[in-house]
Design a protein around this motif. Structure first.
Motif, PDB file in Angstrom:
ATOM      1  N   PRO A  18      -6.082  25.607  -4.763  1.00  0.00           N
ATOM      2  CA  PRO A  18      -5.446  25.360  -6.067  1.00  0.00           C
ATOM      3  C   PRO A  18      -3.965  25.039  -5.901  1.00  0.00           C
ATOM      4  CG  PRO A  18      -6.668  27.453  -6.034  1.00  0.00           C
ATOM      5  CD  PRO A  18      -6.554  26.996  -4.621  1.00  0.00           C
ATOM      6  N   ASN A  19      -3.394  24.360  -6.880  1.00  0.00           N
ATOM      7  CA  ASN A  19      -1.958  24.065  -6.900  1.00  0.00           C
ATOM      8  C   ASN A  19      -1.505  23.310  -5.661  1.00  0.00           C
ATOM      9  OD1 ASN A  19       0.701  24.197  -8.034  1.00  0.00           O
ATOM     10  ND2 ASN A  19       1.203  25.845  -6.602  1.00  0.00           N
ATOM     11  N   SER A  20      -2.339  22.383  -5.187  1.00  0.00           N
ATOM     12  CA  SER A  20      -1.969  21.618  -4.008  1.00  0.00           C
ATOM     13  C   SER A  20      -1.119  20.417  -4.398  1.00  0.00           C
ATOM     14  CB  SER A  20      -3.233  21.152  -3.272  1.00  0.00           C
ATOM     15  OG  SER A  20      -4.021  20.349  -4.130  1.00  0.00           O
ATOM     16  N   PRO A  21      -0.372  19.839  -3.453  1.00  0.00           N
ATOM     17  CA  PRO A  21       0.439  18.653  -3.763  1.00  0.00           C
ATOM     18  C   PRO A  21      -0.446  17.496  -4.194  1.00  0.00           C
ATOM     19  CG  PRO A  21       1.032  19.597  -1.626  1.00  0.00           C
ATOM     20  CD  PRO A  21      -0.222  20.270  -2.055  1.00  0.00           C
ATOM     21  N   PRO A  22       0.044  16.618  -5.062  1.00  0.00           N
ATOM     22  CA  PRO A  22      -0.736  15.436  -5.443  1.00  0.00           C
ATOM     23  C   PRO A  22      -0.917  14.511  -4.245  1.00  0.00           C
ATOM     24  CG  PRO A  22       1.473  15.341  -6.378  1.00  0.00           C
ATOM     25  CD  PRO A  22       1.335  16.684  -5.767  1.00  0.00           C
ATOM     26  N   PRO A  23      -1.915  13.632  -4.291  1.00  0.00           N
ATOM     27  CA  PRO A  23      -2.187  12.722  -3.168  1.00  0.00           C
ATOM     28  C   PRO A  23      -0.955  11.896  -2.802  1.00  0.00           C
ATOM     29  CG  PRO A  23      -3.979  12.646  -4.754  1.00  0.00           C
ATOM     30  CD  PRO A  23      -2.879  13.447  -5.385  1.00  0.00           C
ATOM     31  N   ARG A  24      -0.833  11.605  -1.508  1.00  0.00           N
ATOM     32  CA  ARG A  24       0.325  10.850  -1.023  1.00  0.00           C
ATOM     33  C   ARG A  24       0.077  10.323   0.383  1.00  0.00           C
ATOM     34  NH1 ARG A  24       4.747  15.042  -1.787  1.00  0.00           N
ATOM     35  NH2 ARG A  24       3.377  15.557  -3.525  1.00  0.00           N
ATOM     36  N   SER A  25       0.873   9.341   0.757  1.00  0.00           N
ATOM     37  CA  SER A  25       0.870   8.808   2.115  1.00  0.00           C
ATOM     38  C   SER A  25       2.314   8.559   2.528  1.00  0.00           C
ATOM     39  CB  SER A  25       0.067   7.500   2.186  1.00  0.00           C
ATOM     40  OG  SER A  25       0.694   6.491   1.407  1.00  0.00           O
ATOM     41  N   ALA A  26       2.519   8.280   3.817  1.00  0.00           N
ATOM     42  CA  ALA A  26       3.861   8.013   4.360  1.00  0.00           C
ATOM     43  C   ALA A  26       4.825   9.148   4.073  1.00  0.00           C
ATOM     44  CB  ALA A  26       4.412   6.689   3.825  1.00  0.00           C
ATOM     45  N   GLY A  45       6.901  11.175   0.316  1.00  0.00           N
ATOM     46  CA  GLY A  45       5.725  10.337   0.385  1.00  0.00           C
ATOM     47  C   GLY A  45       5.560   9.519  -0.882  1.00  0.00           C
ATOM     48  N   GLU A  46       4.427   8.856  -1.001  1.00  0.00           N
ATOM     49  CA  GLU A  46       4.212   7.991  -2.153  1.00  0.00           C
ATOM     50  C   GLU A  46       2.752   7.969  -2.574  1.00  0.00           C
ATOM     51  OE1 GLU A  46       5.493   4.383  -0.188  1.00  0.00           O
ATOM     52  OE2 GLU A  46       3.514   3.535  -0.512  1.00  0.00           O
TER      53      GLU A  46
END
Length: 558
Positions: free
Chosen positions: A133-141, A156-157
């Motif tokens: 739960p409460n994990s960072p939103p999806p991202r790359s770089a 990231g982005e």
């Protein structure tokens, strides 16, 4: 048991088809299903419209429904991806690497950005997926560093499916590696939102160091060369060099603004090698709105006592400029290891573009900045391979003439480039394409073996396919590689194979996992199972190559 009758009876009771009418559970289930269907429709619409705000809002809504940590041991390996973080933990046992996020361009050309987390036991070759739960939103770089039982993730982005819109993060997250609990610990003052930056542990062990990166939404493009230090006790950022750079260079002496550099720290030194920067067109002619790229190959050292930069003269056998190379620090031998990347060769004045994807490796000493090629050795009893007669541009020309096939060279017809407009909002993997189409060439220095050893890379020794933006991590005396991306024609293909490079006195690659069937079909499908349609396409390619050679012959006579 096993007949399915009880299951049908329970399903009928939940739906009210047994004559008793819907139960309370059935009503709740129906409402949940209705809301889920509504959410799917909203996400599909947002994806179709590239509504990045709606996509992120729906992701947060779905994440809020998760209440407990889910740990899935011995799960399948992660799906194909590039630009993820691949971070070795500090614990001796189990020897793990943490994978988080990344992105993949699927078979339909849509970009998927991930927010999943995997723990990879390199000794047992076992993957564990952790959903918290409460994990960072999806991202790359983005960047991730393991320190003191935690994993720190910054920036990231998030990319919309059609790569029309981009959201850059400036958030700082901390994951408890025992409890799998995420915590957003973003200080009020700190680095601006960015991607493609680099983050390492300070040699003294009490802080993290961040360098460079970029911010590009299409309307606003910035590259950075600032250095920030994160105090892990006070959890505060402090800018040690430079600041935001919008379109221009810093007035202070140091590396120019860039992203995707190769950064490491040792003793009292912060090392920065290479990187990439994109420039907008100059407004002249048809290409005025086209982005142009520059790949760096300079070496800098920052004194971590005075926080001053000093440019270093490259010593030894350094790699030439290349985009999309990745690297990792081999602490046991105090060196930084660089792998892969891509460079483009313009053949026949730009009519044909040959992209050369590297599968070689180089190491740089963290004591003096001297470069060495990583020499591959044969197994006992095998015969060494003779040195290749042509590399770099010479090999690219042979590939263009149809004389040889080399899987690390991608052929692309560039005669259509005048009709292609690479708009300012293109970036991510597309920024590499902009570099390929409008700024070609660069010094090529491919050394697969040491000229002093007298031993070439053996034919029997396996090695990964050349690629860009792969995931690398060093555990002990082995460097582990996952995925990355290649281009096959005009299509980008994300990979999911796993390799290990033994960084011993006689280095050699060891394949751990093959491509998944889906990836293998995209990479090798035409060559493995050739249909009538595919054979017709191959015949057209052969005819094109023959026509090309005929024109070359006529021009030679003229």
């Amino acid at each position: 048991m096993g007949s399915g009758r009880d299951k049908r009876k329970k399903a009928a009771k939940r739906s009210g088809k047994d004559g008793s009418g819907p139960s309370g559970d059935a009503k709740t289930s129906a409402k949940t299903d209705k809301n889920a269907a509504k959410l799917e429709r909203r996400m599909a619409k947002a994806a179709a419209d590239d509504d990045i705000d709606a996509l992120l809002a729906n992701i947060r809504l779905m994440d809020s429904k998760l209440k407990e940590v889910e740990v899935h041991e011995d799960c399948p390996k992660p799906g194909p991806r590039c630009n993820c973080s691949f971070t070795p933990t500090l614990a001796q046992k189990p020897a793990e690497v943490i994978m988080f996020g990344g992105e993949c361009v699927d078979a339909t050309g849509k970009t998927q950005t991930f927010g999943d987390l995997f723990r990879y036991d390199v000794d047992r070759n076992k993957w564990t997926k952790v959903v918290s739960p409460n994990s960072p939103p999806p991202r790359s770089a983005h960047q991730a560093v393991a320190h003191g039982g935690y994993l720190y993730v910054f920036g990231g982005e998030f990319t919309s499916p059609n790569q029309e819109k981009f959201h850059h993060y400036r958030d700082l997250w901390r994951l408890d590696l025992e409890e799998h609990a995420w915590e957003n610990i973003t200080p009020k003052v700190g680095p601006s939102a960015r991607s493609g930056h680099r983050m390492v542990t300070h040699p003294k062990g009490k802080s993290l160091l961040l360098f460079g990166g970029f911010y590009d939404t299409g309307d606003d493009i910035r590259y950075y060369n600032d250095v920030w230090e994160l105090n892990l006790e006070a959890m505060t950022w402090r800018c040690r060099f430079g600041g935001d750079v919008a379109g221009g260079a810093s007035t202070l002496e140091g590396p120019s603004p860039r992203s995707a550099s190769h950064v490491s720290a040792s003793n009292d030194s912060l090392w920065v090698y290479g990187g990439y920067r994109k420039f907008a067109g100059d407004g002249e002619g048809d290409d005025g709105d086209v982005e142009k790229g520059s790949t760096h190959s300079d070496l800098w050292r920052m004194d971590l006592k005075s926080w001053r930069w000093e440019k270093q003269k490259k010593a030894g056998m350094a790699p030439g400029p290349r985009a999309g190379a990745t690297s990792a620090t081999h602490g046991a031998k105090k060196r930084h290891v660089l792998f892969g990347g891509v460079v483009d060769h313009e053949i026949r004045k730009g009519e044909v573009i040959i992209s050369e994807f590297f599968n070689d490796a180089y190491s740089m000493s963290l004591d003096n900045g001297r470069w060495y090629p990583v020499c591959l050795y044969a197994d006992k009893g095998s015969k060494p391979e003779a040195p290749r007669e042509a590399t770099g541009r010479e090999e690219a020309e042979r590939v263009a003439r149809g004389e040889v096939f080399n899987e690390n060279f991608n052929v692309r017809d560039a005669t259509v480039r005048a009709a292609i407009k690479i708009q300012a909002h293109y970036r991510g993997y597309a920024v590499r394409k902009a570099y390929k189409l409008y700024r070609i060439g660069g010094q090529v220095s491919e050394l697969l073996y040491s000229p002093g050893s007298g031993e070439a890379a053996p034919k029997t020794a396996p090695r990964p396919r050349g690629r860009m933006n792969a995931a690398l991590a060093v555990r002990g005396n082995a460097m582990y590689l996952f995925g990355g991306a290649v281009e096959i024609g005009d299509v980008e293909v994300s990979l999911d194979d796993v390799w290990a490079l033994e960084l011993s006195a006689r280095p050699k690659w060891r394949k751990i996992a093959e491509y998944s069937p889906e990836v293998a079909e995209r990479v090798h499908g035409e060559a493995v199972e050739s249909s009538d349609e595919e054979e017709e396409e191959e015949e057209k390619e052969r005819a094109h190559a023959m026509e090309f050679r005929a024109r070359k012959t006529v021009e030679g006579k003229e």
